[in-house]
Design an enzyme around this catalytic site. Sequence first.
Site, PDB file in Angstrom:
ATOM      1  N   THR A   1      -2.096   1.554  -5.036  1.00  0.00           N
ATOM      2  CA  THR A   1      -2.539   2.744  -4.332  1.00  0.00           C
ATOM      3  C   THR A   1      -3.840   3.256  -4.906  1.00  0.00           C
ATOM      4  O   THR A   1      -4.122   3.092  -6.086  1.00  0.00           O
ATOM      5  CB  THR A   1      -1.461   3.843  -4.369  1.00  0.00           C
ATOM      6  N   GLY A   2      -4.605   3.874  -4.047  1.00  0.00           N
ATOM      7  CA  GLY A   2      -5.856   4.479  -4.485  1.00  0.00           C
ATOM      8  C   GLY A   2      -5.627   5.855  -5.086  1.00  0.00           C
ATOM      9  O   GLY A   2      -6.532   6.471  -5.613  1.00  0.00           O
ATOM     10  N   ASP A   3      -4.381   6.312  -5.020  1.00  0.00           N
ATOM     11  CA  ASP A   3      -4.079   7.653  -5.503  1.00  0.00           C
ATOM     12  C   ASP A   3      -4.191   7.749  -7.007  1.00  0.00           C
ATOM     13  O   ASP A   3      -4.207   6.753  -7.709  1.00  0.00           O
ATOM     14  CB  ASP A   3      -2.653   8.014  -5.113  1.00  0.00           C
TER      15      ASP A   3
ATOM     16  N   ARG B   1       5.785  15.662  -5.547  1.00  0.00           N
ATOM     17  CA  ARG B   1       4.466  15.900  -6.119  1.00  0.00           C
ATOM     18  C   ARG B   1       4.445  17.311  -6.656  1.00  0.00           C
ATOM     19  O   ARG B   1       4.750  18.250  -5.927  1.00  0.00           O
ATOM     20  CB  ARG B   1       3.437  15.893  -5.003  1.00  0.00           C
TER      21      ARG B   1
ATOM     22  N   ASN C   1      -8.541  -0.333   4.298  1.00  0.00           N
ATOM     23  CA  ASN C   1      -8.702  -0.623   2.876  1.00  0.00           C
ATOM     24  C   ASN C   1      -7.711  -1.668   2.383  1.00  0.00           C
ATOM     25  O   ASN C   1      -7.831  -2.179   1.294  1.00  0.00           O
ATOM     26  CB  ASN C   1      -8.552   0.663   2.061  1.00  0.00           C
TER      27      ASN C   1
ATOM     28  N   LYS D   1      -4.770  26.313  -9.823  1.00  0.00           N
ATOM     29  CA  LYS D   1      -3.724  25.414  -9.365  1.00  0.00           C
ATOM     30  C   LYS D   1      -4.094  24.034  -9.863  1.00  0.00           C
ATOM     31  O   LYS D   1      -5.220  23.590  -9.677  1.00  0.00           O
ATOM     32  CB  LYS D   1      -3.720  25.441  -7.835  1.00  0.00           C
TER      33      LYS D   1
ATOM     34  N   ARG E   1      -5.195   4.122  -8.523  1.00  0.00           N
ATOM     35  CA  ARG E   1      -6.653   4.183  -8.547  1.00  0.00           C
ATOM     36  C   ARG E   1      -7.273   2.809  -8.309  1.00  0.00           C
ATOM     37  O   ARG E   1      -8.230   2.443  -8.953  1.00  0.00           O
ATOM     38  CB  ARG E   1      -7.141   4.751  -9.891  1.00  0.00           C
TER      39      ARG E   1
ATOM     40  N   GLU F   1      -2.862  20.377   0.714  1.00  0.00           N
ATOM     41  CA  GLU F   1      -3.395  21.721   0.910  1.00  0.00           C
ATOM     42  C   GLU F   1      -2.880  22.298   2.211  1.00  0.00           C
ATOM     43  O   GLU F   1      -2.537  23.468   2.296  1.00  0.00           O
ATOM     44  CB  GLU F   1      -4.920  21.677   0.915  1.00  0.00           C
TER      45      GLU F   1
ATOM     46  N   ASP G   1       0.867  -1.158   0.000  1.00  0.00           N
ATOM     47  CA  ASP G   1       0.000   0.000   0.000  1.00  0.00           C
ATOM     48  C   ASP G   1       0.915   1.223   0.000  1.00  0.00           C
ATOM     49  O   ASP G   1       2.105   1.108   0.285  1.00  0.00           O
ATOM     50  CB  ASP G   1      -0.849  -0.052   1.262  1.00  0.00           C
TER      51      ASP G   1
END
Lengths: 1129, 333
Positions: free
Chosen positions: A712-714, A631, A786, A597, A757, A556, A423
């Site tokens: 990853t769910g990213d 990132r 998860n 952005k 994803r 953020e 993960d």
Amino acid sequence: MARGIRARLKRSSLYTFGCLRPPRESIDEPHQFQGPGFSRNVCCNQPGFHQKKPLKYCSNYISTTKYNVITFLPKALFEQFRRVANLYFLLAAALSLTPVSPFSPVSMIAPLVFVIGLSMAKEALENWHRFMQDMKVNMRKVIVHIGDGVFVRRPWMKVQVGDVVKVEKDHFFPADLLFLSSSYEDGICYVETMNLDGETNLKVKRSLEVTLPLDDDAAFKDFRATITCEDPNPNLYTFVGNFEYDRQTYPLDPSQILLRDSKLRNTAHVYGVVIFSGHDSKVMQNATKSPSKRSTIEKQMDKIIYVLFTLLVLISLISSIGFAIKTGYQMPNWWYMPQDAKKIYNPTRPFLSGCIHLITALILYGYLIPISLYVSIELVKVLQALFINRDIHMYDEETGTPAQARTSNLNEELGMVDTILSDKTGTLTCNQMDFLKCSIAGVPYGMRSSEVELAAASQMAMDLVGHDHNFPRTSAPHGSEIELEVVPTPRTGSSHNRMKGFSFEDSRLMNGNWLREPNADIILLFFRILALCHTAVPELNEETGSFTYEAESPDEGAFLVAAREFGFEYCKRTQSSIFRMSVIVKDETGQILLLCKGADSIIFDRLSKNGRSFEEATIKHLNEYGEAGLRTLAFAYRELEVSEYSAWNDEFAKAKTSIGGNRDLMLERLSDVIERDLILVGATAVEDKLQQGVPQCIDKLAQAGLKIWVLTGDKMETAINIGFACSLLRQGMKQIYDLKHQFLNLAVDCASVICCRVSPKQKALVTRLVKEGTGKTTLAIGDGANDVGMIQEADIGVGISGVEGMQAVMASDFAIAQFRFLERLLVVHGHWCYKRIAQMICYFFYKNIAFGLTLFYFEAFTGFSGQSVYDDWYMLLFNVVLTSLPVISLGVFEQDVSSEICLQFPALYQQGPRNLFFDWYRIFGWMGNGLYCSLIVFFLNIIIFYDQAFRVDGQTADMAVVGTAMFTCVIYSVNCQIALTMSHFTWIQHFLIGFSIGAWYVFLILYGMFSPKISKNVYQIFIEALSPAPIYWLSILLVAVACNLPYLAHISFQRSFNPMDHHVIQEIKYYKKDVKDRHMWRREKSKARQETKIGFSARVDAKIRHLKLKLQRKSSVLSPRAVLYPTPT
Amino acid sequence: MEQKNKNSKKPSYSRFSQQELPAWKPILTPGWVIASFLTIGALFIPIGLVALSASDTVVEIIDRYDEDCVPDAYSKNPESFIQDPDIKKTCVRSLRVPKKMVAPIFVYYQLENFYQNHRRFVKSRSDKQLRDPEAKNDTYNCFPEARTADNKPIVPCGLIAWSLFNDTYKLSTRGKPITIDKKGIAWKSDTKVKFGSNVYPKDFQKGGLIGGAKLDEKVPLSEQEDLIVWMRTAALPNFRKLYGKIDIDLEAHETVKAEVENNYNTYKFGGRKKLVLSTTTWIGGKNDFLGVAYITVGGLCLFMAINFILLYVFRPRRLGDPSYLSWNRLPIA
């Protein structure tokens, strides 16, 4: 303390699309449903109705235990006897009660009771732990309405369907609730669903408009309503129901449902009514039973058991056929054994006698499949697990958690892992973003290096030392350039005063110095975007007077912290609309600006012609950042005319309040209209902070030949960033994204795979795909709820402990506090445990074959009658005391090489995945050795003690003497054998081997001293008959040496002419060559990595290759940057 | 407080728990291999030679008499001979002494193809009864020799006792009888503990089935040494049991006359009977095998040692030579 702000900020003015409230008149018709599947009726605020039928629903008490006090015994026993081996032993024990048994019943039943008892005790303990875990949850407190507007705290387990509960900030919801109202006037609340889906961002829930007035305790005094809804089901994302209130019916959808185990965030409190409680709740419905896992070795052991069982049946058949023939044809002539009324020896019915004898024989030769094998393995694994738990190198000081082997079944599987599925968030990364670098107006700012750069640099520094010898001439003139990048910015020095989320260091921007920069106006714009373009809520910490930010996502938060550090503190949200990725603001001069952005690719598509002045430089920086594993986001803006804005805003307002599926499309289109002709400002690079030691660990694991997949769910960009950050990706690798077919075929050949994803379910499916598709051992590691599916699906599930949710750990087989401990868990413990268990099992079969077959040979000399040459007690003690301890010490303490060497030579790990120590060649080799040993023991003894006197006093050997002598030889042979098998002798091994042989004599003497009532034929046998007979001692020496001779020759030959890696390393260590020849030692250590394409070492190698290429070309100018970021090769 | 809790979970350091105990890590270097094979060889061959020579000093006379002691008339049907109580069973054998036999000389009877180790046979006894006069009813395992027709317990019960060997030998040389000392042929532990001095045979050999020897009801079991020796069941179907001892030397080439009372029925099951006279030495009776086995194993070890020496000479591998590491041996892709 947060109350003050909350009071001032009653309306949650942050809207994302998801929570835009459609206007009142747009309410859909109530759902029309009847019949099955929608039978649940909840009488809100009237839990009394739900205490009796027909509306009695299950309580909120949860239990994940397997057994309770009453069911424990029958259920646990049933579980035990589902194992075929145990059933076999039970049958044998039952038959031992009948006269066909060659042994006394106690010698069969006692070990069985012991084994079953041990396993059941383990089961009971585990169950108890589960129970305690459940009770911890059940006893959590929640505020419940008990009538007349009075709310009191109650444990979760007392909550009932229909109860109105009040949940406070940062508390978990005790059951699935219907959201009635919150501390915000507009009935919004934020929830974190980490435990459900692993996502860390906050989700917004909204209550029905009609329940908004129910916003204080007193309002619930007379609250009555009815909910009709779907039956309990595991679907987290759907809910269908109707809410009947004030004679009106309103439809309910998932956004009004607060799920159990999710957490209330950023909201002071909410009121809700319980719909699904306890096991009816969606999260509990989702819980899957953890499958019982078995290791590869254990599965292979089953096959060996089948082989041995076949052998057992075979020799039993031979035995019973022999018996039938002897009984049928010869027994009538044996006048000294007159016909037997009992059917066992009935010469007139030899077939029947043979059949009965088959059972006798099966029990007699049962030593081939020893029950003690299972006991010993169980015991060894528990002890191995204890060592894992107590390994100080896997203890995390920060969270105070040691490693934990939650099941001891899979220790050896740790040494055979082929693919690791990991993960990302919480496992590889800390889920903490640090603002690290930025590029403004084409100028890069930020001096710090990312972790991966540091790790790679230090590795490179080390490697260059080693490579010096190869390139002494060419690299010298360019040494300075290399130095430039291998000396990283010292980061430890200032780390203590660093702000969380902010690792930026560049004096040009700090402390207002940016005003003196050439592009100060653009920098100002950059900071504005940084400070404004987000959805976070500021919160004043009244003690320190500074703001903290509650952001939906950690990036953020990092931006806001960064903006604050740059001097742009965000204090209060004013009227603004945030859509997709932009915010429209009006500055103090009245100028309307669109601040944007977003992902670089999207932003660059929308730049205006004159907004591209920094594009080239920015793209270059973005690439650099990306390769450093950061990132990135690009910043842009646009100035809007007032007229353009107001025209657009009207449409936007209209679109917002429109109904139906069109709305989203319209909003999307509108965003497109305004987000165009942007002017590029710059880019940011945020470091998704990796957990400590992750790049190094991945590097080592890659060198050990393990494949690493990240699931990853990213979104893809993030996933790729982290791929670079972990050195799973490097420049020059091809990225293949869209592949539906032959995914696996392709993926298994890849050095690393990153799946983005992926939903929790897909994680499990990918894991299954790898597991079943490749047939190799998979290990899944994750931290969140998860990851549970993946952890349960993989051959080994590892949970990251020390984090909040315990679901992953609860589902896991091993729990470690940090990803980096995985290296030690696999490369050291896995390697050891694999070899230990493999050798132990091989030896165990050897020893029981060596012993068991002597019984068979003896049979042939007793007319296959089932008589054993050994006393019952010898046989009982053989596996329990006399030979078990050394093999257990082999299984617990054996080390082919020390832990440091395991870590230094990760290639040694490959012995496990290649299964070099438990292949059929080896297994049959050991079995052959056992066969040989049994032949030697039996026939040498039989011939030596054949018929003549064995003592000077003229006595001949009777059965007890022969049996005892033979048994002594077995004890010596197998204990010498294990001494040859071991390569690591601490005092424990010395003691246990000595003890085993000593214990035999002590037993023999003591047993012989008991009255003949107990000792029977063994009475005084050692003292009186055997010990004074030199031939007894000579036969022991002869047999023990003869038994071990072939093995000794074999291992001597193998070591000399086919040495395995650990042999050579043992020798290097033995002769201290590693100290004498450090250069060789270092060289071998670096070579011992598997040819790997991932890990930062590989990246460094790639860089060095590239560098060499450049050097060889003798390019006159070599810029440092070109060295750092080579073009794809 | 919290800090304390955290620390409590920290595994305590000990060399044991960290698996770092000091250890002896021997490895099989060529030196060790050769040395161990040579040592075993050097140790075993002398032992073998000594054992062989000891065995060589043992003088053994074996005389099979079961066939010869059946009169020719009965040779087709020896069973009818042996079962007929009226025929005289005495049979005279003459044994030649090959070498001088020094006292004590042990007299054995040897039975072949007699399954004294058969499970049914082995179990058919009552140790309790042999030991304890009160336990004469303990005949549970003794069927069918447990009780007489009028249900009195047989002492000693069971098939083993019932089938007691009943051939007798009388030896003489040059016309003078040689005394066979029948005392002290049983293990002390048997005569002192396992067989009661106050247990007397009762109703033995009085049933319908005819077994072997009868016992003197006036002599306690602890003194019935023939029975005691017989009751120690042999491991193999061919076995020797001690009959008695001779306390005089027998000169070489002397002839010993053996008067055999051929009572025991081996004809039914095709067994053989032998009379054995043997001296003993420290390894017991004649046992060439032990010496031969030692010499063989020792020889093999020497052979192995030579082989390994040759191998190490012709195909040496420097110990700890890193070029033998797998990653150095595989061609690098």
